[in-house]
Design an enzyme around this catalytic site. Sequence first.
Site, mmCIF file in Angstrom:
data_model
loop_
_atom_site.group_PDB
_atom_site.id
_atom_site.type_symbol
_atom_site.label_atom_id
_atom_site.label_comp_id
_atom_site.label_asym_id
_atom_site.label_seq_id
_atom_site.Cartn_x
_atom_site.Cartn_y
_atom_site.Cartn_z
ATOM 1 N N ASP A 1 -3.916 -68.690 50.091
ATOM 2 C CA ASP A 1 -2.985 -69.814 50.213
ATOM 3 C C ASP A 1 -1.584 -69.361 50.587
ATOM 4 O O ASP A 1 -0.922 -69.965 51.431
ATOM 5 C CB ASP A 1 -2.922 -70.589 48.892
ATOM 6 C CG ASP A 1 -4.180 -71.415 48.650
ATOM 7 O OD1 ASP A 1 -4.954 -71.595 49.605
ATOM 8 O OD2 ASP A 1 -4.381 -71.865 47.510
ATOM 9 N N GLY B 1 7.353 -68.467 41.794
ATOM 10 C CA GLY B 1 7.125 -69.237 43.019
ATOM 11 C C GLY B 1 8.407 -69.588 43.731
ATOM 12 O O GLY B 1 9.192 -68.720 44.136
ATOM 13 N N LYS C 1 4.999 -61.047 35.307
ATOM 14 C CA LYS C 1 6.266 -61.581 35.820
ATOM 15 C C LYS C 1 7.441 -61.135 34.954
ATOM 16 O O LYS C 1 8.512 -60.776 35.479
ATOM 17 C CB LYS C 1 6.187 -63.099 35.895
ATOM 18 C CG LYS C 1 5.146 -63.589 36.891
ATOM 19 C CD LYS C 1 4.825 -65.071 36.741
ATOM 20 C CE LYS C 1 3.683 -65.479 37.652
ATOM 21 N NZ LYS C 1 3.266 -66.886 37.449
ATOM 22 N N VAL D 1 7.853 -63.809 41.078
ATOM 23 C CA VAL D 1 8.260 -64.416 39.805
ATOM 24 C C VAL D 1 8.677 -65.865 40.037
ATOM 25 O O VAL D 1 9.701 -66.132 40.670
ATOM 26 C CB VAL D 1 9.438 -63.657 39.170
ATOM 27 C CG1 VAL D 1 9.863 -64.337 37.862
ATOM 28 C CG2 VAL D 1 9.080 -62.205 38.924
#
Length: 319
Positions: free
Chosen positions: A10, A135, A205, A133
């Site tokens: 994606d 998006g 993250k 981290v």
Amino acid sequence: MKLAVLGAGDVGRSVATLAGDYGHEVVALADSSSAAVDPDGIPVDDAVSRKEGGDGVGTADPEEVFETEYDVLVEATPTTLGDAEPGFGHVTRALEADRHVVLANKGPVAERYDELRALEAESAGSVRFEATVGGAIPVLSTIEDCTPQAVTAVRGVLNGTANFILTRMAAEGLDYEHVLAEAQDLGVAEADPTFDVDGTDAALKFVILANVLADGGFSLEDATVEGIEDVPGSALELAAEDGRTIRLIGEATRDGVRVGPRLVPENGALAVTGTRNIVQIETRHAGSLHSSGRGAGGPETATAVLSDVGRLPDLERDD
């Protein structure tokens, strides 16, 4: 800039599709077994359509990506732990060829940060990793703007799947297994949700954040991690009686990383609902800075990748 995109999931497909809107050209797009490569720019729509139709992105070998003329390697292959391969090897090849690297793959940044920075120091290329981290949430660029030295801690919710499950459990009085199955039906949770529900994804993250604050020194094994699998519905009911709820909260400081279920005020900033993420950045001089939004998704993460590309300097190298 000319982009070579490794990974056609994606995120990789979204980067390729949106690159033109940001003024960049995609000269290569590769999945694990095939590639579309053209130094004058690939037909992105065709490559993406092939992939979405169940075929490879092209007819070239993925190895040809490294042989074409590109400015930035976008590393969007799946995150792996430990040696962070093959992503770390891809990054190494690009930096040794004096190319820039932008990562959406968390593995190399969380597991081999010090080596990554050492490679960067010897290269004409630079490394950026905003997309690893949160998006689309500009977490790392905010820290960069404040300067890492002025940031004392970063905490928040950085896994949408876990947050969705805890939100539904609290709102509907449902048990964990029921909501997990619902999340999988909706596509919010993976068929194998382990990394999300056991805290690993969030921990990676926050390890990256700790590395940025401390200039390295951390990997996943240094984090204290607890997931949400054992949170009973009764705990959420008791928390609600006291005006609180439970969220999977992470915290990164220069001393370490902790991730686990925590009680937070029901109407507080950290009690975001559904799949939303939130980050609190504690600073020495500007107080607490909050950013919230979608922490995952192809187009959302691609915007972070392409924003990083836009921050890169022009390359000066001998070809």
